[in-house]
Design an enzyme around this catalytic site. Structure first.
Site, mmCIF file in Angstrom:
data_model
loop_
_atom_site.group_PDB
_atom_site.id
_atom_site.type_symbol
_atom_site.label_atom_id
_atom_site.label_comp_id
_atom_site.label_asym_id
_atom_site.label_seq_id
_atom_site.Cartn_x
_atom_site.Cartn_y
_atom_site.Cartn_z
ATOM 1 C CE1 TYR A 1 2.641 -10.134 -12.391
ATOM 2 C CE2 TYR A 1 1.643 -9.893 -14.557
ATOM 3 C CZ TYR A 1 1.740 -9.510 -13.225
ATOM 4 O OH TYR A 1 0.920 -8.516 -12.733
ATOM 5 C CB ALA B 1 -0.933 0.007 1.224
ATOM 6 C CG ASN B 2 5.030 0.985 -0.642
ATOM 7 O OD1 ASN B 2 4.446 -0.056 -0.928
ATOM 8 N ND2 ASN B 2 6.219 1.280 -1.148
ATOM 9 C CB SER B 3 3.971 3.243 -4.416
ATOM 10 O OG SER B 3 4.265 1.895 -4.769
#
Length: 304
Positions: free
Chosen positions: A173, A22-24
């Site tokens: 991925y 949640a930091n960016s």
């Protein structure tokens, strides 16, 4: 039907949410909007300095909910266990958001798992299982897991965890994001079978201009490729606010077992709606096999 936006989210006062990564980017938008609607938000991040800066920015908007930061490295099962051990009280919402995308060379987590499978899937699988007792303390708990349109590149080899032989960044991925979608669906299936109040949903952001492309853990490991891709995405696709819409929809109002995403051009952008699942993503047998394999690898077992 009018286009759904985060303004239509319900009042979340008194609710507690945890958002990974949640930091960016999209994760920061998710944390901001949940706090804006009253939720107390735990930002679970690897870089706590960046997390604290993000929390400060959210508080500066006048968000109603309390915002705190916790250390979490999803590439470390020990870090996942440590966060679960520190966590206290009920948890109303878990947003499995963080991820790493397409490192050009195969890398492993500290536990020996391929980085994308170990971070994107096994880290979130273990976190959800270890936080499950706290989720079940809430009256209407929800788990929202972020997948990707790249899950269509995943296949029946998903249970093999992206072995070293024949490593390919994009297909690996894709398998990790297929694993996310299979996990979310199987979690809802098991919750329904046991009569649990838990709701599990999945969503994808389409293609969003975030720093995921430039991350040194992914494509950004090749500087020129990461820079070109990052600017190309920024020019062609919407930013994280739009990318977060489907995830916020899944986290708050979507139906149990649903998979949401943008409905515009090839699901890369546009209004939120039902997203398309690949044939493998609809395979209940594969979902069960992946669940069993994930329990075996992490040692985490769910008790619903």
């Amino acid at each position: 039907m009018s286009r759904w936006t985060p303004d239509q989210m319900p009042d979340l006062t008194g609710k507690r949410a945890l958002v990974t990564g949640a930091n960016s980017g999209i994760g920061l938008v998710e944390a901001r909007e949940l706090a804006r609607h009253g939720a107390d938000v735990v930002m679970a991040v690897r870089n706590t300095s960046s997390g604290e800066e993000g929390a400060r920015r959210i508080r500066a908007t006048g968000a109603k909910g309390r915002v705190t930061v916790e250390a979490l490295d999803l590439a470390s099962q020990a870090s996942v266990q440590a966060l679960a051990d520190r966590f206290e009280g009920p948890l109303d919402l878990l947003v499995n958001n963080a991820g790493v995308m397409a490192p050009p060379r195969r890398r492993e987590t500290e536990d020996g798992f391929e980085l994308q499978f170990g971070t994107n899937h096994l880290g979130h699988f273990a976190l959800t299982g270890l936080l499950l007792p706290h989720l079940l303390e809430a009256s209407a708990p929800r788990v929202a897991t972020v997948s990707s349109i790249a899950h269509h590149a995943g296949d029946g080899m998903v249970c093999e965890g992206n072995p070293a032989d024949g490593y390919d960044p994009q297909s690996s991925y894709g398998r990790s994001k297929l694993a996310n979608l299979l996990f979310a669906t199987e979690l809802q299936r098991r919750a329904s079978a046991t009569g649990s109040a838990l709701t599990s949903t999945a969503a994808h952001p389409g293609v969003s201009a975030t720093n995921l492309v430039a991350s040194k853990d992914g494509m950004g490991a090749i500087p020129v490729v990461g820079t070109i891709a990052q600017w190309g995405v920024k020019l062609a696709f919407p930013g994280p606010d739009k990318g977060a819409e489907a995830i916020l929809y899944a986290a708050t109002v979507a139906e149990p077992g649903s998979y949401s995403g943008p409905t515009g051009f090839r699901e890369t952008r546009g209004p939120v709606g039902e997203a398309r699942r690949s044939t493998w993503a609809r395979d209940e047998t594969l979902a069960g096999l992946l669940w069993d394999r994930s329990e075996e690898l992490t040692g985490v077992h769910f008790s619903l």
